[in-house]
Write a protein that holds these residues in place. Sequence first.
Motif, mmCIF file in Angstrom:
data_model
loop_
_atom_site.group_PDB
_atom_site.id
_atom_site.type_symbol
_atom_site.label_atom_id
_atom_site.label_comp_id
_atom_site.label_asym_id
_atom_site.label_seq_id
_atom_site.Cartn_x
_atom_site.Cartn_y
_atom_site.Cartn_z
ATOM 1 N N SER C 179 -17.363 -28.366 -7.380
ATOM 2 C CA SER C 179 -18.261 -27.971 -6.294
ATOM 3 C C SER C 179 -19.267 -26.965 -6.851
ATOM 4 O O SER C 179 -19.149 -26.516 -7.991
ATOM 5 C CB SER C 179 -17.469 -27.331 -5.167
ATOM 6 O OG SER C 179 -16.886 -26.132 -5.641
ATOM 7 N N HIS C 180 -20.227 -26.624 -6.021
ATOM 8 C CA HIS C 180 -21.247 -25.660 -6.448
ATOM 9 C C HIS C 180 -20.601 -24.337 -6.886
ATOM 10 O O HIS C 180 -20.869 -23.818 -7.973
ATOM 11 C CB HIS C 180 -22.209 -25.418 -5.281
ATOM 12 C CG HIS C 180 -23.475 -24.738 -5.688
ATOM 13 N ND1 HIS C 180 -24.630 -24.811 -4.971
ATOM 14 C CD2 HIS C 180 -23.765 -23.961 -6.747
ATOM 15 C CE1 HIS C 180 -25.576 -24.119 -5.562
ATOM 16 N NE2 HIS C 180 -25.074 -23.589 -6.651
ATOM 17 N N TRP C 181 -19.711 -23.815 -6.056
ATOM 18 C CA TRP C 181 -19.090 -22.538 -6.399
ATOM 19 C C TRP C 181 -18.193 -22.656 -7.629
ATOM 20 O O TRP C 181 -18.201 -21.787 -8.511
ATOM 21 C CB TRP C 181 -18.309 -21.970 -5.213
ATOM 22 C CG TRP C 181 -17.416 -20.832 -5.626
ATOM 23 C CD1 TRP C 181 -16.055 -20.808 -5.631
ATOM 24 C CD2 TRP C 181 -17.832 -19.553 -6.126
ATOM 25 N NE1 TRP C 181 -15.600 -19.616 -6.109
ATOM 26 C CE2 TRP C 181 -16.668 -18.823 -6.422
ATOM 27 C CE3 TRP C 181 -19.078 -18.959 -6.378
ATOM 28 C CZ2 TRP C 181 -16.700 -17.526 -6.943
ATOM 29 C CZ3 TRP C 181 -19.116 -17.673 -6.897
ATOM 30 C CH2 TRP C 181 -17.945 -16.974 -7.168
ATOM 31 N N GLN C 182 -17.434 -23.756 -7.729
ATOM 32 C CA GLN C 182 -16.602 -23.950 -8.920
ATOM 33 C C GLN C 182 -17.461 -23.980 -10.180
ATOM 34 O O GLN C 182 -17.072 -23.452 -11.221
ATOM 35 C CB GLN C 182 -15.815 -25.263 -8.814
ATOM 36 C CG GLN C 182 -14.638 -25.180 -7.845
ATOM 37 C CD GLN C 182 -13.954 -26.524 -7.680
ATOM 38 O OE1 GLN C 182 -14.591 -27.576 -7.764
ATOM 39 N NE2 GLN C 182 -12.654 -26.498 -7.431
ATOM 40 N N THR C 183 -18.629 -24.583 -10.062
ATOM 41 C CA THR C 183 -19.542 -24.633 -11.208
ATOM 42 C C THR C 183 -19.980 -23.235 -11.617
ATOM 43 O O THR C 183 -19.931 -22.868 -12.787
ATOM 44 C CB THR C 183 -20.768 -25.492 -10.841
ATOM 45 O OG1 THR C 183 -20.317 -26.819 -10.597
ATOM 46 C CG2 THR C 183 -21.788 -25.505 -11.958
#
Lengths: 289, 256, 287
Positions: C179-183
Amino acid sequence: MWQRWRERFIEKTIAASGMFSIIVVILIFLFLLKEGLALFRTVPMTDFLGGDRWYPISEPPRFGVLPLILGSCVVTLGAIVLAVPVSIASALFISEIAAGWAKDALKTGIELLAAIPSVVLGFLGMAVLAPWIKYLFQLPTGLTALTGSIILALMAMPTIVSITEDALAAVPRGYREAALALGATRWQMMSRVLLPAARPGILAAVMLGIGRVIGETMAVMMVTGNAAVIPRSVLQPVRTMTATIAAEMGEAVRGSDHYFALFAIGIVLFAISFLLNAAADLFLHQERH
Amino acid sequence: MVSEAPAAVTMAAQQWSVWYGTVQALKSVTLDIRSREILGVIGPANSGKTSFLRSLNRMNDMNPAFRYEGKIALDRQDIYRELDGQTVRRRVGIVFALPLPLPMSIRENILYGPRLRGERNRARLEELVERSLKAASLWEEVRDRLDSSAMKLSGGQQQRLCIARTLAMEPDVVLFDEPCSGLDPISTAKVEETMVQLKAHYTLVLVTNNTKQAARVSDRVAFFLMGELIELGSTEVMFTAPRDRRTNDYITGRFG
Amino acid sequence: MARPAWQRALGVQRVAFVLLFLSTLLIVIPAVAIIGTITVRGMGAVSWEFLTTMPTKGMRAGGIFPAIVGTLELVSLTVVFALPIGIATAIYLTEYATDNWLTRLVRLAIVNLSGVPSVVYGLFGLGLFVMFLGFGTSLLAGALTLAIMILPVIITASEEALRSVPKSFREISLSLGASHWQTVRHAVLPFAIPGIMTGTILGIGRAAGETAPILFTVAAFYLPRLPDSIFDQAMALPYHLYVISTQIPNIPASQRYGTAFVLLVLVLSLNLAAVILRARFRRRRQW
């Protein structure tokens, strides 16, 4: 699902933190206004801005900020006159002439100067520079506007040098090569092509240098003698806005007119720094387009 | 990957158009991708082939200027309307043009996707590393140094690591975006060999600038030109008797 | 070009280059002289006792132990406040913000924060933390004030560090189903940490040397004991140097030079640490 919620929460928190800076600027402004404007319930604004006497604890007190503004101006002007030519010259030397080992050494030296705390510079200004000035000009005291200007010039120079260097580095190589190909000497290339091309960046550097100088507090307070009179010469003691706040806030009774007056000076300072930074930002953006 | 391999799936684009800002990159492309085939996508620069590939796993979403019309389905589900980007990218993996491992160990590169998906079981993760590396024909070369940095591998090894990394997500479809453009001929041959082996379990789409490569590995080939799908057919037909003159011109090297 | 004219131009160039060189010396020599003077005259004053004992005789004798401890506690607390918000703001600006009026406003605010005079931060800290929120003159009020002051330094450095992480890392991570945050968390932040640390250390150096913001928010004129809690007043090195230089007559010069030396060593070694960290990171970087 839980994961989704957690991420959404984290991302919202990050966005909120992003807004924090805006909130702080607004808060600074509000608190300065809240405390500073309280002064004008009893003292007319014209007496504050136009008055030439700053006697905050006499009876009746006088809160004329003019000598302080002029004090700041004299010291700042002196510092800028000393710092700007030297800084631009050394930025040219470091970015265009010096190379390898010498370049790194000079850059490090300038970075070191930027790192020295202002109170240390103020201390040395008192202990070493002021006696020299006193002796050199045969003055009753070495704590003068000139002493302040010299110390402040030292503080402004690293700022001006590094931003000017960036501006010079941003000039496309083609400009240099074209000038040299037309038979210009390197110096002609630097003075007639490089400096004009880097002008917006250099102006920004000067603006930020002025901002650094006018907001500087400790060194100035320690070496300028702190006489709140309208300055007639650079060889007499003066008192700046910043020094006044720093020196008097300790004794000012919380909630008194004196206390409010010091916040009112803060508003003036905040406004000046805001304008200088906005101007510098404008120059830097102009350069990019 | 043998017994438990998922039944490979199909994808289909219907009147798919893409814009970046005001520039139209794809014009109403309709095309199906069959289960367990390699679909080669060829065409000159700016033909829209990479835009098409990146549409298939929603890698365009990050571009704020990206706009689309039409529909792309993954096993009958509309990937832009019924699924979210993250889910699509988990099911449709991509291998980029340049071999780009993350600056971590070989093992960590492989496990990046599975760990973020929530897989915690040690034994299963270990098994995944081995299985993916074997599928990408890299296992024998790196089995003794799984914890050393992936940046120390050669270009060809790095690209096979990228393939393994994509396979470790256990996707249904794998997209290849000019996967050999930075590789020498020997590494290229290895990567091509790997792709052909993968066909047994996955649906593959290969975008390539190299028409010979498309001829070597694809089952069917699609030819794109200036954002349009000009022709789609079996590799044999496309390379021997294309219907469209432009296809013929491109394949015989008259432009592109 | 005619030969005499070219010769003259070269002559002018020679003079100009000499002047440029002398100007550079005009900056570098004072820097070296200042550090040299403080070192030579201050080193003799520093002893184990000077560093570890309380001041005595109205600060005319004894050590500077409480000022050292006060400064260390103050900057530690400052980092605790400034770092999370600084990094979060940088992440917001580089990874989430789109180019709209709100983002431009955030940037404008940061530019202005970096230009606000330090004494104005002092006034603000006094108005908000000391008076309005009722923290009193305390470590807490001072650290919050300093944290706001160094926020722009940390934000700018972190932003630069985040932007130097290649775009491809983000693409790879997303393509692997993150996800965006995981990235951001796994494919961007880890590689920006050295740059963020460099900026943070520079910020700490700035906070450790500043006097004006702590004048009315934290500093105790003379407090020959250590602070009990974050709500207590504390001494601090720069303020102590100011006090013994200006407010207390008949102090042996060695006390002043010794204090100045300790402060200078603290601040310069923080700067040096940042420089070394940056150089090592650049050398080791693999992308």
